[in-house]
Motif scaffolding. Structure first.
Motif, PDB file in Angstrom:
ATOM      1  N   ARG A  46       0.812  -1.216   0.000  1.00  0.00           N
ATOM      2  CA  ARG A  46       0.000   0.000   0.000  1.00  0.00           C
ATOM      3  C   ARG A  46       0.844   1.265   0.000  1.00  0.00           C
ATOM      4  O   ARG A  46       0.358   2.338  -0.362  1.00  0.00           O
ATOM      5  CB  ARG A  46      -0.941   0.000   1.207  1.00  0.00           C
ATOM      6  N   ASN A  49       1.313   2.500  -3.853  1.00  0.00           N
ATOM      7  CA  ASN A  49       0.342   3.418  -4.472  1.00  0.00           C
ATOM      8  C   ASN A  49      -0.212   4.413  -3.454  1.00  0.00           C
ATOM      9  O   ASN A  49      -1.191   5.096  -3.710  1.00  0.00           O
ATOM     10  CB  ASN A  49      -0.788   2.658  -5.172  1.00  0.00           C
ATOM     11  N   ARG A  78      -1.776   6.659 -10.134  1.00  0.00           N
ATOM     12  CA  ARG A  78      -2.530   5.462  -9.746  1.00  0.00           C
ATOM     13  C   ARG A  78      -3.201   4.786 -10.934  1.00  0.00           C
ATOM     14  O   ARG A  78      -3.478   3.585 -10.895  1.00  0.00           O
ATOM     15  CB  ARG A  78      -3.581   5.829  -8.693  1.00  0.00           C
ATOM     16  N   ARG A  79      -3.480   5.577 -11.984  1.00  0.00           N
ATOM     17  CA  ARG A  79      -4.058   4.941 -13.171  1.00  0.00           C
ATOM     18  C   ARG A  79      -3.100   3.903 -13.745  1.00  0.00           C
ATOM     19  O   ARG A  79      -3.521   2.966 -14.403  1.00  0.00           O
ATOM     20  CB  ARG A  79      -4.340   5.992 -14.250  1.00  0.00           C
ATOM     21  N   MET A  83      -4.539  -2.669  -8.759  1.00  0.00           N
ATOM     22  CA  MET A  83      -4.469  -3.308  -7.446  1.00  0.00           C
ATOM     23  C   MET A  83      -5.585  -4.328  -7.285  1.00  0.00           C
ATOM     24  O   MET A  83      -6.724  -4.096  -7.680  1.00  0.00           O
ATOM     25  CB  MET A  83      -4.547  -2.258  -6.340  1.00  0.00           C
ATOM     26  N   PHE A  85      -7.339  -7.096  -4.384  1.00  0.00           N
ATOM     27  CA  PHE A  85      -7.449  -7.188  -2.927  1.00  0.00           C
ATOM     28  C   PHE A  85      -7.885  -8.567  -2.453  1.00  0.00           C
ATOM     29  O   PHE A  85      -8.518  -9.322  -3.194  1.00  0.00           O
ATOM     30  CB  PHE A  85      -8.477  -6.177  -2.420  1.00  0.00           C
ATOM     31  N   ASN A  89     -13.166  -6.456  -2.805  1.00  0.00           N
ATOM     32  CA  ASN A  89     -13.518  -5.034  -2.786  1.00  0.00           C
ATOM     33  C   ASN A  89     -14.232  -4.570  -4.047  1.00  0.00           C
ATOM     34  O   ASN A  89     -13.982  -3.493  -4.559  1.00  0.00           O
ATOM     35  CB  ASN A  89     -12.272  -4.172  -2.547  1.00  0.00           C
ATOM     36  N   GLY A 103     -12.177   0.396 -13.460  1.00  0.00           N
ATOM     37  CA  GLY A 103     -10.735   0.465 -13.662  1.00  0.00           C
ATOM     38  C   GLY A 103     -10.311   1.565 -14.633  1.00  0.00           C
ATOM     39  O   GLY A 103      -9.162   1.983 -14.644  1.00  0.00           O
ATOM     40  N   ARG A 158     -10.758  -5.769 -13.308  1.00  0.00           N
ATOM     41  CA  ARG A 158     -10.774  -4.334 -13.017  1.00  0.00           C
ATOM     42  C   ARG A 158      -9.361  -3.756 -12.966  1.00  0.00           C
ATOM     43  O   ARG A 158      -9.122  -2.639 -13.412  1.00  0.00           O
ATOM     44  CB  ARG A 158     -11.483  -4.090 -11.675  1.00  0.00           C
ATOM     45  N   GLN A 162      -6.919  -1.442 -16.505  1.00  0.00           N
ATOM     46  CA  GLN A 162      -6.175  -0.185 -16.399  1.00  0.00           C
ATOM     47  C   GLN A 162      -4.956  -0.179 -17.322  1.00  0.00           C
ATOM     48  O   GLN A 162      -4.334   0.857 -17.489  1.00  0.00           O
ATOM     49  CB  GLN A 162      -5.687   0.029 -14.953  1.00  0.00           C
TER      50      GLN A 162
ATOM     51  N   GLY B 175     -12.099  -1.001   2.367  1.00  0.00           N
ATOM     52  CA  GLY B 175     -11.520  -1.605   1.170  1.00  0.00           C
ATOM     53  C   GLY B 175     -12.221  -1.177  -0.107  1.00  0.00           C
ATOM     54  O   GLY B 175     -11.581  -0.998  -1.133  1.00  0.00           O
ATOM     55  N   HIS B 176     -13.552  -1.013  -0.055  1.00  0.00           N
ATOM     56  CA  HIS B 176     -14.281  -0.595  -1.249  1.00  0.00           C
ATOM     57  C   HIS B 176     -13.778   0.762  -1.714  1.00  0.00           C
ATOM     58  O   HIS B 176     -13.567   0.988  -2.901  1.00  0.00           O
ATOM     59  CB  HIS B 176     -15.777  -0.495  -0.958  1.00  0.00           C
ATOM     60  N   ALA B 179     -10.300   0.515  -3.150  1.00  0.00           N
ATOM     61  CA  ALA B 179     -10.239  -0.105  -4.471  1.00  0.00           C
ATOM     62  C   ALA B 179     -10.529   0.924  -5.557  1.00  0.00           C
ATOM     63  O   ALA B 179      -9.870   0.940  -6.589  1.00  0.00           O
ATOM     64  CB  ALA B 179     -11.236  -1.260  -4.552  1.00  0.00           C
ATOM     65  N   ARG B 181     -10.270   4.252  -5.167  1.00  0.00           N
ATOM     66  CA  ARG B 181      -9.182   5.236  -5.133  1.00  0.00           C
ATOM     67  C   ARG B 181      -7.966   4.707  -5.892  1.00  0.00           C
ATOM     68  O   ARG B 181      -7.278   5.451  -6.580  1.00  0.00           O
ATOM     69  CB  ARG B 181      -8.766   5.518  -3.689  1.00  0.00           C
ATOM     70  N   ALA B 182      -7.699   3.409  -5.767  1.00  0.00           N
ATOM     71  CA  ALA B 182      -6.493   2.824  -6.373  1.00  0.00           C
ATOM     72  C   ALA B 182      -6.531   2.871  -7.893  1.00  0.00           C
ATOM     73  O   ALA B 182      -5.514   2.737  -8.539  1.00  0.00           O
ATOM     74  CB  ALA B 182      -6.306   1.387  -5.898  1.00  0.00           C
ATOM     75  N   THR B 183      -7.726   3.083  -8.480  1.00  0.00           N
ATOM     76  CA  THR B 183      -7.780   3.177  -9.935  1.00  0.00           C
ATOM     77  C   THR B 183      -7.437   4.587 -10.406  1.00  0.00           C
ATOM     78  O   THR B 183      -7.399   4.837 -11.608  1.00  0.00           O
ATOM     79  CB  THR B 183      -9.184   2.846 -10.476  1.00  0.00           C
ATOM     80  N   GLY B 184      -7.236   5.501  -9.470  1.00  0.00           N
ATOM     81  CA  GLY B 184      -6.912   6.872  -9.834  1.00  0.00           C
ATOM     82  C   GLY B 184      -8.142   7.761  -9.897  1.00  0.00           C
ATOM     83  O   GLY B 184      -8.086   8.859 -10.422  1.00  0.00           O
ATOM     84  N   ALA B 185      -9.273   7.281  -9.369  1.00  0.00           N
ATOM     85  CA  ALA B 185     -10.488   8.083  -9.382  1.00  0.00           C
ATOM     86  C   ALA B 185     -10.400   9.171  -8.314  1.00  0.00           C
ATOM     87  O   ALA B 185      -9.887   8.942  -7.233  1.00  0.00           O
ATOM     88  CB  ALA B 185     -11.706   7.198  -9.104  1.00  0.00           C
TER      89      ALA B 185
END
Lengths: 276, 271
Positions: A46, A49, A78-79, A83, A85, A89, A103, A158, A162, B175-176, B179, B181-185
């Motif tokens: 973690r 990113n 981050r794009r 990731m 999980f 998630n 994604g 997902r 990306q 976690g939701h 997840a 946020r991790a896509t860059g949103a």
């Protein structure tokens, strides 16, 4: 490609979660990170990113230091990092297709995202990936209607849609049964190799790690205590990572068997997926 | 293993669940304290038995005065009921809309600390005062009539729905959010693709419940002059026009009953 330089993480209370972790991943390979619970595996992945902010150190992806990015630059970065999980998630009330397309959220405008108007090539990619992970035809199902294995497949789709330069995978199989775990690992590793995406996988299961990874990093109390090819894993190394135990039944004995399994996997994935 | 049957017959173990207050002395002391307080209250409250005695026949006169219900002014009653329903509908709609931004501001896992404190303060402050007190304020400011009533219900309804929204968001699995946020949103995409779909059914359910509650409250705020059927009811009481009071009370029962049915029907449909 990816380089961690002296990454440390201290939480306000408690001991150091990560202590001067450094390593490089300079070719597209699958790296398994193993270590006892609480060794800092999740924190480490973690920190890359920045879902967790490292206290110290640098994370270089290409030429860019991720740690020094501002909010907007971090979103852009981050794009490029997918990731996956442990608890999948997925957003349960969204359809499988919406979950996969999320994604691509970093690439569409807010208004288009709201109206679910993703570019046609994203939708084509989504359909292709769903087929690739063995979920053809499920695009309109709600995510909470899927089984654990199926959800993780959506989670993989997902992350992979990306088109990431790096895949971070946090305990992908910890909530799955042994058979599904192997299928999921196989899909992950195949996709990583096909797309030449360097991949970091946190994983509890030592034999899965050994079977599916090219390289293993052993973490103990926040420090790297082993870093080498998966074939070099032996009882002495496991003792260094986890402590004293009889490891003779854990270590992979027959290399031919697992290699032939990998080859067979290619054909199996689609057939087994429907059941998983 | 062979000694087990013998041990079984010898002596049986006992097991008792721990009491919440472990020491029996403390337990009985507290019990005695409560009894003592009750007795003390009965003596110090100065209950005027005379008043109670004279109140009973008065109650009888009032209730018998209500029979038969006065059906000659149905139009007046219907106007009141309609006004109440309109107040409740308008207030619910505005409450639903206003509650979203305030609720989001009150969710600690989504917004920075300072925003969170502002959001929570709005929710807490508006929840502190009962509808009646808020209604008195608005009647003082805007005068008698439904405007004061609608504003009261908007304030109360907004804060109720906003609190629910804030808490639902805070209960989302971290976690939701990670997840997405991790896509860059960014923040708003996070709202669209994680928060909104997950809280929408509850939000609608709470809003419908609030519509039901607003119908009930709209009959109450009228008593302090904030419009609706309650205002008509208060007027009949002050004129000792009990026959008409009875008609209005029956109408209120029907109205609340109707609201309950509609809201539970919609909520079962949402599930």
């Amino acid at each position: 490609m990816l380089e961690l330089k002296n990454i440390s993480k201290e939480y306000p209370k408690g001991p150091k979660a990560l202590d001067n972790v450094s390593f490089r991943v300079d070719k597209p390979q699958v790296v398994a990170i193993i270590g006892p619970s609480g060794a800092g595996k999740s924190t480490l992945i973690r920190c890359i990113n920045r879902l967790v902010e490292p206290s110290n150190g640098q994370v270089l992806l290409g030429e860019t230091d991720i740690v020094s990015l501002n909010k907007k630059e971090l979103r852009k970065m981050r794009r490029r990092i997918g990731m996956i999980f442990q608890e999948y998630n997925l957003v349960e009330r969204l359809t499988v297709m919406e979950n996969v397309l999320s994604g691509r959220l970093g690439y569409v405008s807010l208004w288009k995202a709201y109206r679910r108007k993703f570019p046609p090539q994203d939708i084509r990619d989504a359909f292709e990936l769903l087929e690739r992970v063995g979920l053809s035809g499920t695009q309109n199902s709600r995510a909470d209607a899927l089984s654990g294995g199926q959800r993780q497949r959506v989670g993989i789709a997902r992350a992979v849609i990306q088109a990431p330069d790096l895949l971070l995978v946090d305990e992908p199989t910890a909530s799955l049964d042994p058979k599904t775990s192997r299928q999921i690992m196989r899909i992950l590793v195949e996709l990583a190799h096909e797309r030449h995406t360097p991949t970091l996988i946190n994983i509890h299961d030592v034999s899965l790690a050994q079977t599916f990874s090219d390289r293993i990093i052993g973490l103990c109390d926040g420090s790297v205590v082993f870093d080498g090819p998966s074939s070099q894993l032996n009882a002495e190394v496991l003792t260094r990572i986890y402590g004293e135990e009889d490891w003779s039944t854990t270590i992979r004995k027959d290399d031919d068997e697992s290699r032939s399994k990998q080859e067979r996997g290619q054909k199996d994935v689609r057939g087994e997926a429907a059941a998983g | 293993m062979s000694s087990l049957p013998a041990a079984r017959t010898a002596e049986l173990p006992t097991w008792e669940r721990d009491k919440i207050i472990k020491s029996p002395g403390t337990r009985y002391f507290l019990l005695a304290l409560i009894v003592f307080y009750l007795i003390l209250t009965a003596f110090t409250l100065e209950i005027d038995w005379g008043r109670i005695a004279s109140g009973i026949p008065r109650a009888g006169r009032m209730f018998s005065g209500m029979i038969p219900p006065d059906l000659s002014r149905l139009q007046l009653m219907l106007n009141g009921v309609l006004e109440s329903v309109q107040m409740a509908l308008a207030a619910s709609l505005f409450g639903m809309i206003l509650a979203v931004p305030i609720g989001i501001c009150g969710a600690s896992n989504l917004v920075p600390r300072p925003v969170y404190f502002v959001g929570r303060s709005i929710i807490i402050l508006t929840r502190t005062f009962h509808e009646i007190i808020i209604a008195i304020f608005f009647v003082k400011i805007f005068g008698f009539g439904p405007l004061a009533g609608v504003l009261t219900l908007i304030v109360a309804g907004t804060s109720f729905i906003a609190k629910m929204v804030a808490e639902d968001i805070e209960n989302l699995p971290p976690g939701h959010l990670d997840a997405i946020r991790a896509t860059g949103a960014g923040f708003f995409k996070l709202l669209l693709y994680c928060v909104a779909p997950q809280i929408l059914p509850r939000y609608l359910g709470v809003s419908i419940y609030r519509l039901d509650a607003n119908i009930r409250h709209s009959t109450v705020v009228g008593i302090v002059g904030a419009g609706g059927i309650g205002q008509t009811l208060a007027a009949t009481f002050s004129r000792y026009d009990y026959n008409f009071s009875c008609t209005i009370l029956i109408a209120i029962v029907a109205l609340v009953f109707f609201g309950e049915i509609v809201s539970s029907w919609i909520r079962s449909y949402l599930r």
